[in-house]
Design a protein around this motif. Structure first.
Motif, PDB file in Angstrom:
ATOM      1  N   ALA A   1      -5.023  -0.151 -10.720  1.00 17.14           N
ATOM      2  CA  ALA A   1      -6.085  -0.913 -10.063  1.00 17.14           C
ATOM      3  C   ALA A   1      -6.661  -1.996 -10.957  1.00 17.14           C
ATOM      4  N   LEU A   2      -6.897  -3.151 -10.361  1.00 21.44           N
ATOM      5  CA  LEU A   2      -7.562  -4.279 -11.004  1.00 21.44           C
ATOM      6  C   LEU A   2      -8.961  -4.358 -10.399  1.00 21.44           C
TER       7      LEU A   2
ATOM      8  N   THR B   1       0.540  -4.513  -5.228  1.00 10.70           N
ATOM      9  CA  THR B   1       0.153  -3.142  -5.543  1.00 10.70           C
ATOM     10  C   THR B   1       1.229  -2.184  -5.043  1.00 10.70           C
ATOM     11  N   PRO B   2       1.180  -0.924  -5.424  1.00 11.19           N
ATOM     12  CA  PRO B   2       2.174   0.033  -4.916  1.00 11.19           C
ATOM     13  C   PRO B   2       2.124   0.204  -3.402  1.00 11.19           C
ATOM     14  N   LEU B   3       1.019  -0.196  -2.767  1.00 15.13           N
ATOM     15  CA  LEU B   3       0.870  -0.029  -1.320  1.00 15.13           C
ATOM     16  C   LEU B   3       1.150  -1.300  -0.528  1.00 15.13           C
TER      17      LEU B   3
ATOM     18  N   VAL C   1      -8.351  -2.811   4.284  1.00 16.10           N
ATOM     19  CA  VAL C   1      -8.552  -1.672   3.392  1.00 16.10           C
ATOM     20  C   VAL C   1      -9.754  -1.901   2.500  1.00 16.10           C
ATOM     21  N   LEU C   2     -10.285  -0.815   2.016  1.00 19.53           N
ATOM     22  CA  LEU C   2     -11.364  -0.873   1.036  1.00 19.53           C
ATOM     23  C   LEU C   2     -10.813  -1.002  -0.376  1.00 19.53           C
ATOM     24  N   ASP C   3      -9.674  -0.360  -0.617  1.00 20.05           N
ATOM     25  CA  ASP C   3      -9.075  -0.325  -1.949  1.00 20.05           C
ATOM     26  C   ASP C   3      -7.557  -0.443  -1.806  1.00 20.05           C
ATOM     27  N   PRO C   4      -6.965  -1.567  -2.210  1.00 17.22           N
ATOM     28  CA  PRO C   4      -5.525  -1.775  -2.056  1.00 17.22           C
ATOM     29  C   PRO C   4      -4.646  -0.831  -2.887  1.00 17.22           C
ATOM     30  N   TRP C   5      -5.264  -0.024  -3.730  1.00 15.24           N
ATOM     31  CA  TRP C   5      -4.507   0.924  -4.552  1.00 15.24           C
ATOM     32  C   TRP C   5      -4.661   2.360  -4.084  1.00 15.24           C
ATOM     33  N   ASN C   6      -5.515   2.592  -3.096  1.00 15.07           N
ATOM     34  CA  ASN C   6      -5.817   3.948  -2.677  1.00 15.07           C
ATOM     35  C   ASN C   6      -5.530   4.122  -1.188  1.00 15.07           C
ATOM     36  N   ALA C   7      -4.451   4.839  -0.892  1.00 16.62           N
ATOM     37  CA  ALA C   7      -4.037   5.031   0.502  1.00 16.62           C
ATOM     38  C   ALA C   7      -5.073   5.823   1.305  1.00 16.62           C
ATOM     39  N   LEU C   8      -5.885   6.608   0.631  1.00 17.07           N
ATOM     40  CA  LEU C   8      -6.856   7.439   1.334  1.00 17.07           C
ATOM     41  C   LEU C   8      -8.070   6.641   1.812  1.00 17.07           C
ATOM     42  N   GLU C   9      -8.209   5.403   1.330  1.00 18.70           N
ATOM     43  CA  GLU C   9      -9.389   4.624   1.694  1.00 18.70           C
ATOM     44  C   GLU C   9      -9.093   3.547   2.717  1.00 18.70           C
ATOM     45  N   ARG C  10      -7.960   3.629   3.406  1.00 22.24           N
ATOM     46  CA  ARG C  10      -7.661   2.668   4.465  1.00 22.24           C
ATOM     47  C   ARG C  10      -8.642   2.844   5.617  1.00 22.24           C
TER      48      ARG C  10
END
Length: 209
Positions: free
Chosen positions: A144-145, A170-172, A198-207
């Motif tokens: 994450a950046l 990102t990985p997503l 998304v809220l966080d492009p690195w966290n799939a759980l926060e879509r």
């Protein structure tokens, strides 16, 4: 190329010919491929033996999405392989900007590359840049950046030559640096399945929907 090679968005591939085009493809698409030019890997869901690609035409609006049999790929060039290639090309603003920003990006220690028209011309030698061309870059960010870091990087990309459009890979999926550096809570993440907020492009759980 091996059949199990992984191809990433913005990679340039050689090997597609007019014979593989669907019947509805415009004439300019076959003409472009007849010149031996590469195609650009795009984001889309496909069968495992196919690669989703785009064909570039001479005009800005000439873009054609199609599929390339993976077995036909003869050569692959990634954006990060183009960062040190030097061409004169009438000193287009995009290339001047690249020369200007290269030391900064190398000093960052991050993996980056050249995409878009500049990347296409650097890789193929075919004239695609013009006076109004932006400089398109990618930055591979597996970790994450922060938005503060993104804002600092965006400010550093300012240059006297042209606009720079940098995509964070990102990985997503991919998100525009300018958007992640902004103040909006949600950002657009480009994925093979489409675009999502998304809220966080690195966290799939926060879509979010």
């Amino acid at each position: 190329m091996r059949a199990d090679d992984e191809f990433l968005p913005h990679d340039l591939l050689w090997g597609l010919t007019p014979a593989q085009l669907p019947k509805e493809a415009p004439d300019w698409v076959a003409e472009a491929l007849s010149l031996g030019q590469p195609v650009v890997v795009r984001r889309a869901l496909t069968a495992s033996d196919q690669v989703p690609v785009g064909v570039r035409g001479v005009l800005r609006e000439q873009r054609f999405a199609t599929l390339m049999p993976r077995a036909l790929v003869e050569r692959c060039v990634r954006p990060e392989a183009l960062i040190d290639i030097e061409i004169c090309a009438q000193d287009w603003p995009a290339l001047q900007a690249l020369n200007y920003l290269r030391p900064l990006l190398k000093a960052s220690g991050l993996v980056w590359g050249v995409s878009g028209s500049a990347g296409f011309e650097l890789a193929s030698g075919l004239p695609t840049l013009h006076q109004q061309s932006d400089l398109d870059l990618i930055l591979r960010v597996p970790q994450a950046l922060s938005r503060r870091q993104a804002n600092g990087l965006l400010l550093q990309l300012d240059n006297p030559f042209c606009r720079v459009d940098l995509q964070l890979q990102t990985p997503l999926g991919a998100v525009a640096l300018a958007e992640w550096a902004g103040t909006a809570q949600r950002v657009l993440l480009k994925q093979a399945s489409g675009v999502q907020l998304v809220l966080d492009p690195w966290n799939a759980l926060e879509r979010v929907a």
